[in-house]
Structures are given as structure tokens and as C-alpha cells.
Design a protein around this motif. Sequence first.
Motif, PDB file in Angstrom:
ATOM      1  N   LEU A  51     -18.397  65.815  -4.210  1.00  0.00           N
ATOM      2  CA  LEU A  51     -18.920  66.793  -5.337  1.00  0.00           C
ATOM      3  C   LEU A  51     -18.721  65.457  -6.012  1.00  0.00           C
ATOM      4  O   LEU A  51     -18.794  64.318  -6.026  1.00  0.00           O
ATOM      5  N   VAL A  77     -26.001  67.074  -7.840  1.00  0.00           N
ATOM      6  CA  VAL A  77     -26.952  65.867  -7.806  1.00  0.00           C
ATOM      7  C   VAL A  77     -26.803  64.758  -9.011  1.00  0.00           C
ATOM      8  O   VAL A  77     -27.697  63.284  -7.963  1.00  0.00           O
ATOM      9  N   GLY A  78     -26.404  64.633  -9.635  1.00  0.00           N
ATOM     10  CA  GLY A  78     -25.695  63.456 -10.261  1.00  0.00           C
ATOM     11  C   GLY A  78     -25.041  62.899  -8.939  1.00  0.00           C
ATOM     12  O   GLY A  78     -23.955  62.633  -8.119  1.00  0.00           O
ATOM     13  N   ARG A 232     -25.102  65.017 -18.370  1.00  0.00           N
ATOM     14  CA  ARG A 232     -23.885  64.122 -18.152  1.00  0.00           C
ATOM     15  C   ARG A 232     -23.156  63.382 -19.464  1.00  0.00           C
ATOM     16  O   ARG A 232     -24.422  63.132 -20.647  1.00  0.00           O
ATOM     17  N   HIS A 298     -18.275  72.312 -17.842  1.00  0.00           N
ATOM     18  CA  HIS A 298     -19.164  71.834 -16.546  1.00  0.00           C
ATOM     19  C   HIS A 298     -19.975  73.086 -15.405  1.00  0.00           C
ATOM     20  O   HIS A 298     -19.370  72.952 -14.298  1.00  0.00           O
ATOM     21  N   PHE A 301     -24.365  74.799 -13.130  1.00  0.00           N
ATOM     22  CA  PHE A 301     -24.646  74.966 -12.273  1.00  0.00           C
ATOM     23  C   PHE A 301     -24.119  75.646 -11.391  1.00  0.00           C
ATOM     24  O   PHE A 301     -24.894  76.036  -9.903  1.00  0.00           O
ATOM     25  N   MET A 310     -25.921  73.778  -2.659  1.00  0.00           N
ATOM     26  CA  MET A 310     -24.870  72.135  -2.731  1.00  0.00           C
ATOM     27  C   MET A 310     -24.623  71.586  -1.113  1.00  0.00           C
ATOM     28  O   MET A 310     -24.470  70.370  -0.635  1.00  0.00           O
TER      29      MET A 310
HETATM   30  C1  COI Z   1     -24.688  67.605 -10.369  1.00  0.00           C
HETATM   31  O1  COI Z   1     -25.660  68.832  -9.430  1.00  0.00           O
HETATM   32  O2  COI Z   1     -24.525  66.497 -10.855  1.00  0.00           O
HETATM   33  C2  COI Z   1     -23.802  68.499 -11.295  1.00  0.00           C
HETATM   34  O3  COI Z   1     -24.068  68.221 -12.527  1.00  0.00           O
HETATM   35  C3  COI Z   1     -22.465  69.514 -10.800  1.00  0.00           C
HETATM   36  C4  COI Z   1     -21.310  68.719 -10.752  1.00  0.00           C
HETATM   37  C5  COI Z   1     -20.771  68.962 -11.212  1.00  0.00           C
HETATM   38  C6  COI Z   1     -20.878  69.650  -9.040  1.00  0.00           C
END
Ligand code: COI
Length: 335
Positions: A51, A77-78, A232, A298, A301, A310
Motif C-alpha cells: 500500500l 492510486v498514489g 495527499r 486517511h 478510500f 485495490m
Molecule cells: C490511494 O489510493 O492513493 C490512497 O490514498 C489510499 C491509500 C492510503 C491506501
Amino acid sequence: MKIAAYEVRPDELPVIEGMCKELGIEVECTSKNLDMTTVGMAKGADGITTLGQSTYSDEVLDELKSYGVQVLAARCVGYNHMNENYARKLGFKLTHGSYLPDGVADYTIMSILICLRKFKKALKNTDDNDFTLKGKQGRELRSLTVGVMGTGKIGRAVIKRLSGFGCRIIANDIFESDEVKQYAEYVDLDTLYAESDIITVHTPLLPDTVGIINKEAISKMKDGVILIGNARGELFDLEAIIEGMESEKIGSMFMDAFPGETGIIHEVHDTDIVKTEGMPWFRLKYLKSFVNFVQTPHMAFFTEEAAKQMAESGVEGIYECITKGSSRHEIPKAN
Ligand code: COI
């Protein structure tokens, strides 16, 4: 094929294991972050998936390379944490998570309404049997202008939802989308700052967007502006936010992501944050004491639907790169 999966939450475990079984992939999962102490688990793996909290230092990447790992697959995603330049230099293929934007978009609408309707104060006061209306008068979205920064998948989904509230929507992005133009007007950033009652930031975190919401940007905003930070934390200059809250330039703020959260978020930190002055989160303790500042861990999501997508995209990224040489989840090379 073998996959080493890090940062695996209990809800992801059956998805990852089930999918690997179906595809005939050997998988080893841990809830731990990838770092120098755990990298050894990747020996013999073709790809690793994480992650957003893992450490992709040069040292960790060198080690992964020496094991023959070929694919680095984030399930989020980030991908700002993935040390992309060095990883590409070593020849890794990089993929990122993919999930529908609806969960984050729903959450963003909720964040806006929480700020607009003084919900933190209402909940706190009601808990203490203070049933007054003092300080709780809100505004209606239909009479306001909402500025959306970043009109990628999430920004677009937010705009579509907002269109149902009857507010004026203005947007900014370097790429303009025809879909967005049905509901919103693209404006330059200075206009967005000057005309928005609410600004929600969905800009990707890139070297030139770090701290984009800084003192100068805030000074161009309306007095009492509502800021939403669900992408972010590093998009916000923390000291500028603190100054804006203290001066009441910022009327209310909702932050689901906080600068410096890597390695901290989604863990229990009973005392260290409160007592360690150098930690950026020490400043959060101060910010959280404002009744008009709302923080969540956070979790925008975090829906059943998105979490499953995911986890699947992490496995798919590795499987597709190894079997076909490319993946629909591959991170496009920056020019
Ligand atoms: C992402 O998918 O970029 C998120 O921000 C979620 C992540 C913290 C699990």
C-alpha cells in the motif's frame, strides 16, 4: 510465479490469497511494511505489492533487484512514495492501484457538508448536552461556489455529485475534460482561489505540487474559505494552514490526509505524537483543537468496494506484467 504482499490488511487477505490461488500464483502475505527489515520476504518473488506506507529507499530497491524481483505494484492510486526515478533506473516495472472514485467522491461531499454545517461543533456540544444553536449556523451549497483543483477521476466524480446541489462549480487542471465542462467552468488558479467559497484539492502529488496550498495561495482566497484535503497531505503547507486557521482566513478545514503521515497513519500512536515536538503530527494536535478543523485517518478510500478493487489491482499488476510484459495498471512514464 511468486508474489510477496506487504501491508496486507485483514480485509485484503482473502482477496489476495483467493486471486493468487485462482491464477496459480504462490503468495506470501504480511501486514508489515516493506523496508530493510522485511525485504527478505521477497526473495524468489517476481513481484511485490504494497500500500502507501512502505519504504522504497534506494537500499530496499537494490535488495529487491538482487532477488530478481521485476514488478513493484502499489495497491493505492498514489505512487509518490515509490522512488520512481531510481526504480525505473533499476529496470523495475511499476504499477499502481486502481479503484472506482466513488468512495472518495462520496467522502468529499460529506467532508464539505461537515464543514459547511459546523458538524464537529454540533456533535461535540450535543454530547455535552449543549443543545444551543450558537455557532452552528451553516450555509447552503446552492448559494456557494465550489472550486475543484484537479479533474482526474476523483475530481470529476466530485464535480458530478456537486452538480446535484445547484452550486456554481469552477475547476482547474492542466488537462481540461469535456465531461467536466458539462457541469463546471475551467478557470485559472488565481480565479479559483478568489471566487471559491469551498476549495477541494484532488491534484496529484508531484514535485511541483508539493505545498501548492501555501501562504501565497491562501492569501488569494476568500475570507472564511472552506478547504478540503482528501488527496495527499503534502499538497498543503502545514504552517500556512496553521496561520490561516489562527487568523480565521480559513473558515473551516477537513483533512483526511496529513503531511508526514507515511509510517504513522493506520497505526495506533497513543503517546508519541502528543509528546514528540519535531513530528509534523505534533502540529496536528494543535490543529485538532480548533472546533472548525476536522481530521480523519486517511480513510476516504476505505469502502468494501474500493478495498477489494485495490487488492485485486495489486495482483493484476504483477500478473499482467510478468505474463504479458505490460499491465493496464502500469504507471505511465513521466516525460
Ligand atoms: C490511494 O489510493 O492513493 C490512497 O490514498 C489510499 C491509500 C492510503 C491506501
